[in-house]
Design a protein around this motif. Structure first.
Motif, PDB file in Angstrom:
ATOM      1  N   ALA A 182       5.173 -12.294  -6.330  1.00 37.67           N
ATOM      2  CA  ALA A 182       4.552 -11.311  -5.443  1.00 37.67           C
ATOM      3  C   ALA A 182       4.660 -11.844  -4.025  1.00 37.67           C
ATOM      4  CB  ALA A 182       3.077 -11.133  -5.817  1.00 37.67           C
ATOM      5  N   SER A 183       4.961 -10.977  -3.079  1.00 39.84           N
ATOM      6  CA  SER A 183       5.046 -11.439  -1.689  1.00 39.84           C
ATOM      7  C   SER A 183       3.662 -11.873  -1.194  1.00 39.84           C
ATOM      8  CB  SER A 183       5.568 -10.326  -0.792  1.00 39.84           C
ATOM      9  OG  SER A 183       4.581  -9.318  -0.675  1.00 39.84           O
ATOM     10  N   GLY A 184       2.619 -11.277  -1.802  1.00 41.27           N
ATOM     11  CA  GLY A 184       1.252 -11.542  -1.338  1.00 41.27           C
ATOM     12  C   GLY A 184       0.774 -10.469  -0.379  1.00 41.27           C
ATOM     13  N   GLY A 185       1.713  -9.635   0.085  1.00 40.59           N
ATOM     14  CA  GLY A 185       1.327  -8.514   0.953  1.00 40.59           C
ATOM     15  C   GLY A 185       0.912  -8.953   2.339  1.00 40.59           C
ATOM     16  N   PRO A 186       0.480  -8.002   3.170  1.00 40.19           N
ATOM     17  CA  PRO A 186       0.190  -8.301   4.578  1.00 40.19           C
ATOM     18  C   PRO A 186      -1.116  -9.076   4.801  1.00 40.19           C
ATOM     19  CG  PRO A 186      -0.164  -5.967   4.116  1.00 40.19           C
ATOM     20  CD  PRO A 186       0.428  -6.556   2.880  1.00 40.19           C
ATOM     21  N   PHE A 187      -1.962  -9.169   3.773  1.00 36.45           N
ATOM     22  CA  PHE A 187      -3.283  -9.797   3.984  1.00 36.45           C
ATOM     23  C   PHE A 187      -3.453 -11.096   3.202  1.00 36.45           C
ATOM     24  CE2 PHE A 187      -3.880  -5.070   4.025  1.00 36.45           C
ATOM     25  CZ  PHE A 187      -3.685  -4.962   5.406  1.00 36.45           C
ATOM     26  N   ALA A 201      -2.982   2.183   8.176  1.00 34.02           N
ATOM     27  CA  ALA A 201      -1.752   1.825   8.912  1.00 34.02           C
ATOM     28  C   ALA A 201      -1.404   0.356   8.715  1.00 34.02           C
ATOM     29  CB  ALA A 201      -1.929   2.142  10.391  1.00 34.02           C
ATOM     30  N   ALA A 202      -2.421  -0.518   8.730  1.00 37.52           N
ATOM     31  CA  ALA A 202      -2.169  -1.955   8.547  1.00 37.52           C
ATOM     32  C   ALA A 202      -1.748  -2.250   7.110  1.00 37.52           C
ATOM     33  CB  ALA A 202      -3.428  -2.749   8.911  1.00 37.52           C
ATOM     34  N   ALA A 203      -2.331  -1.519   6.158  1.00 40.87           N
ATOM     35  CA  ALA A 203      -2.057  -1.797   4.741  1.00 40.87           C
ATOM     36  C   ALA A 203      -0.653  -1.369   4.317  1.00 40.87           C
ATOM     37  CB  ALA A 203      -3.100  -1.105   3.864  1.00 40.87           C
ATOM     38  N   ILE A 204      -0.115  -0.334   4.970  1.00 37.75           N
ATOM     39  CA  ILE A 204       1.213   0.122   4.524  1.00 37.75           C
ATOM     40  C   ILE A 204       2.360  -0.572   5.269  1.00 37.75           C
ATOM     41  CG2 ILE A 204       0.396   2.366   3.684  1.00 37.75           C
ATOM     42  CD1 ILE A 204       1.431   3.688   6.128  1.00 37.75           C
ATOM     43  N   LYS A 205       1.976  -1.488   6.164  1.00 44.76           N
ATOM     44  CA  LYS A 205       3.003  -2.238   6.904  1.00 44.76           C
ATOM     45  C   LYS A 205       3.330  -3.509   6.118  1.00 44.76           C
ATOM     46  CE  LYS A 205       3.766  -3.328  11.690  1.00 44.76           C
ATOM     47  NZ  LYS A 205       3.087  -3.771  12.888  1.00 44.76           N
ATOM     48  N   ASN A 210      10.420  -2.373   2.324  1.00 43.03           N
ATOM     49  CA  ASN A 210      10.226  -1.060   2.913  1.00 43.03           C
ATOM     50  C   ASN A 210       9.997  -0.078   1.765  1.00 43.03           C
ATOM     51  OD1 ASN A 210      10.235   1.176   4.460  1.00 43.03           O
ATOM     52  ND2 ASN A 210      12.446   1.175   4.874  1.00 43.03           N
ATOM     53  N   MET A 211       8.735   0.349   1.561  1.00 44.69           N
ATOM     54  CA  MET A 211       8.400   1.129   0.373  1.00 44.69           C
ATOM     55  C   MET A 211       7.504   2.306   0.759  1.00 44.69           C
ATOM     56  SD  MET A 211       7.425  -2.026  -2.174  1.00 44.69           S
ATOM     57  CE  MET A 211       6.057  -2.598  -1.182  1.00 44.69           C
ATOM     58  N   GLY A 212       7.195   3.154  -0.233  1.00 43.63           N
ATOM     59  CA  GLY A 212       6.281   4.268  -0.018  1.00 43.63           C
ATOM     60  C   GLY A 212       4.866   3.777   0.250  1.00 43.63           C
ATOM     61  N   ALA A 213       4.001   4.691   0.752  1.00 40.39           N
ATOM     62  CA  ALA A 213       2.642   4.308   1.170  1.00 40.39           C
ATOM     63  C   ALA A 213       1.807   3.778   0.005  1.00 40.39           C
ATOM     64  CB  ALA A 213       1.947   5.508   1.814  1.00 40.39           C
ATOM     65  N   LYS A 214       1.838   4.472  -1.143  1.00 40.98           N
ATOM     66  CA  LYS A 214       0.970   4.087  -2.262  1.00 40.98           C
ATOM     67  C   LYS A 214       1.298   2.685  -2.762  1.00 40.98           C
ATOM     68  CE  LYS A 214      -0.793   4.114  -6.605  1.00 40.98           C
ATOM     69  NZ  LYS A 214      -0.420   3.268  -7.738  1.00 40.98           N
ATOM     70  N   ILE A 215       2.577   2.425  -2.992  1.00 42.53           N
ATOM     71  CA  ILE A 215       2.963   1.104  -3.522  1.00 42.53           C
ATOM     72  C   ILE A 215       2.732   0.014  -2.475  1.00 42.53           C
ATOM     73  CG2 ILE A 215       5.414   1.367  -2.983  1.00 42.53           C
ATOM     74  CD1 ILE A 215       6.056  -0.235  -5.477  1.00 42.53           C
ATOM     75  N   SER A 216       2.797   0.364  -1.192  1.00 39.73           N
ATOM     76  CA  SER A 216       2.523  -0.632  -0.151  1.00 39.73           C
ATOM     77  C   SER A 216       1.050  -1.039  -0.180  1.00 39.73           C
ATOM     78  CB  SER A 216       2.889  -0.085   1.229  1.00 39.73           C
ATOM     79  OG  SER A 216       4.274   0.147   1.297  1.00 39.73           O
ATOM     80  N   SER A 359      -5.490   6.778  -2.911  1.00 42.23           N
ATOM     81  CA  SER A 359      -5.351   8.046  -2.195  1.00 42.23           C
ATOM     82  C   SER A 359      -6.533   8.266  -1.244  1.00 42.23           C
ATOM     83  CB  SER A 359      -5.226   9.174  -3.226  1.00 42.23           C
ATOM     84  OG  SER A 359      -5.353  10.403  -2.609  1.00 42.23           O
ATOM     85  N   SER A 360      -7.746   7.953  -1.704  1.00 41.96           N
ATOM     86  CA  SER A 360      -8.937   8.076  -0.847  1.00 41.96           C
ATOM     87  C   SER A 360      -8.857   7.128   0.343  1.00 41.96           C
ATOM     88  CB  SER A 360     -10.209   7.765  -1.630  1.00 41.96           C
ATOM     89  OG  SER A 360     -10.462   8.784  -2.538  1.00 41.96           O
ATOM     90  N   PHE A 361      -8.382   5.906   0.073  1.00 42.96           N
ATOM     91  CA  PHE A 361      -8.228   4.936   1.160  1.00 42.96           C
ATOM     92  C   PHE A 361      -7.221   5.441   2.197  1.00 42.96           C
ATOM     93  CE2 PHE A 361      -5.449   1.472   2.747  1.00 42.96           C
ATOM     94  CZ  PHE A 361      -6.349   0.898   3.638  1.00 42.96           C
ATOM     95  N   LEU A 362      -6.097   5.989   1.722  1.00 42.24           N
ATOM     96  CA  LEU A 362      -5.062   6.474   2.652  1.00 42.24           C
ATOM     97  C   LEU A 362      -5.565   7.642   3.489  1.00 42.24           C
ATOM     98  CD1 LEU A 362      -1.845   6.175   0.423  1.00 42.24           C
ATOM     99  CD2 LEU A 362      -2.322   4.915   2.539  1.00 42.24           C
ATOM    100  N   GLN A 363      -6.567   8.370   2.944  1.00 41.24           N
ATOM    101  CA  GLN A 363      -7.161   9.469   3.719  1.00 41.24           C
ATOM    102  C   GLN A 363      -8.391   9.006   4.502  1.00 41.24           C
ATOM    103  OE1 GLN A 363      -7.543  13.090   1.121  1.00 41.24           O
ATOM    104  NE2 GLN A 363      -6.280  11.833  -0.232  1.00 41.24           N
TER     105      GLN A 363
END
Ligand code: MG
Length: 417
Positions: A182-187, A201-205, A210-216, A359-363
């Motif tokens: 696992a890359s470990g993600g941005p955090f 915005a920070a979570a999907i970066k 380079n992936m879709g919002a949900k998987i990011s 989905s709730s988080f993204l909204q």
């Protein structure tokens, strides 16, 4: 099927990140692949462009209003028009067509499950990017594939890597364990007390992919890796304690297989999804050449050349680090192992609750730090049981969606029955 003719593909989820990259690979090999079906949801503009380029016989669009737009857009187009199917289950309606030899299953989320089941039931070989199919209905999907003889060639980079490192494409008694990275993600290094202020915005970066919002978002919570542990256990028929996770921030080593004699085989490449996609497509092609005879040695695939991928420069990506995951800061991984240990419908519930919470988080309706809390509380309220049909999986999925939505609305205090 004529082995020398192009393999006729359905690309389901063709406008998403994996679908687009699958078409990138296909575009370079018109002698080997022909797109005969496309399925998408909302991106009508890109879908119309893909239809104009690939001229498929079938097009499925899951969102009704977008389907009408595509139909209107095609009216003015020249040439033979595809047959259009519109509606929620449209991808599943076209997946078993005789003209389709094999399927690239790249619809994201639980919505991708029915088309995968239909394709596998009909004996279509599948390049599988929809990990939720294996998470929510792994034992059912594997049983259907065994019955129909369909190949499930994983596209998920870690699983494709493991697939490449297992010569028989399935675990044997010689395998001691597998490791997915696992890359470990941005955090990865962010202090826990700052998790509540993480924005969508920070979570999907994502730092590497380079992936879709949900998987990011799933990568940022490490739930993506949790889902992948479950995916791997079902795909390779391994017990939970034989599937391990290591954080590897460089995303260069994707999957490793350790054998009982101490040998470790790993797949190492630049973080570009077109590499595992090309491998999975080559496996589908090899299966076509084999004429369906078993067993097929996927280690002998004819690899697809690519002008697009960047070849690995080991010096520039050094040093390569491997770190144990932090189960306190990233509880998603622990939850996923628990759901896998419980078996039955627990992984389906984990997946559904996570889809709702993300989905709730993204909204911006749920804090980042509460995503996994919602999943945990939904799982805790679930009366787990075994299943042997898709109806039970759908029921559990819908129950988990209602439960997690109620938890989000009530601030985790109210339960539904
Ligand atoms: Mg992956």
């Amino acid at each position: 099927m004529d082995n020398e003719s192009p393999l006729q593909l359905a690309v389901l989820g063709s406008t998403g990140s994996v679908g687009r990259q699958a078409l990138d690979v296909v575009r370079e090999h018109p002698d080997k692949f022909k797109v005969v079906a496309l399925a998408a949801a909302t991106n009508t503009e890109l879908l119309l462009a893909q239809i104009a380029e690939f001229r498929p016989a079938y097009v499925a669009i899951s969102k009704a209003e977008c389907g009408e737009k595509v139909a209107a857009g095609l009216k003015s187009a020249n040439g033979t028009k595809p047959e259009i199917v519109i509606g929620k289950n449209s991808a599943a309606q076209i997946a078993a067509q005789d003209a389709i030899h094999a399927v690239v299953a790249a619809v994201s989320g639980f919505d991708g499950l029915d088309s995968v089941l239909v394709a596998v039931d009909a004996g279509k070989d599948v390049a599988l990017a929809n990990k939720e199919s294996l998470v929510a209905a792994g034992s059912l999907l594997k049983a259907k594939a065994a019955a129909s003889g369909a190949l499930i060639a994983p596209v998920d980079s870690e699983h494709n890597s493991i697939f490449q490192c297992l010569p028989g494409s399935c675990a044997t008694s010689s395998v001691r364990r597998i490791i997915i990275t696992a890359s470990g993600g941005p955090f990865l290094t962010l202090p826990l007390d700052q998790f509540s202020s993480i924005t969508p915005a920070a979570a999907i970066k994502h730092p590497r992919w380079n992936m879709g919002a949900k998987i990011s978002v799933d990568s940022a919570t490490l739930m993506n890796k949790g889902l992948e542990v479950i995916e791997a256990a079902y795909l390779f028929d391994l017990p939970p304690n034989s599937v391990e996770v290591l954080i590897h921030p460089q995303s260069t080593v994707h999957g490793l297989v350790e054998y009982v004699d101490g040998t470790v085989l790993a797949a190492v490449y630049s973080p570009d999804m077109r590499v595992p996609i090309a491998n999975a497509l080559a496996c589908l092609k090899l299966k076509q050449y084999s004429g369906g005879t078993k067993p097929v040695n996927y280690g002998s695939i004819q690899r697809l050349t690519s002008r697009q991928i960047s070849f690995l420069d080991l010096v520039s990506c050094s040093p390569l680090e491997f770190i144990q995951p932090d189960y306190v800061r990233f509880p998603a991984l622990r939850l996923a192992y628990q759901a896998l240990e419980s078996g039955g419908l627990a992984p389906a519930v984990l997946n559904a609750a996570n889809e709702v919470a993300v989905s709730s988080f993204l909204q911006s309706q749920l804090g980042f730090n509460r995503i996994i809390e919602i999943v945990e509380q939904t799982l805790a309220a679930f009366n787990n049981r075994n299943y042997d049909n898709i109806g039970d999986v759908v029921d559990a999925d819908q129950w988990a969606r209602r439960q997690s939505k109620a938890l989000i609305e009530a601030g985790c205090t109210r339960m539904v029955s």
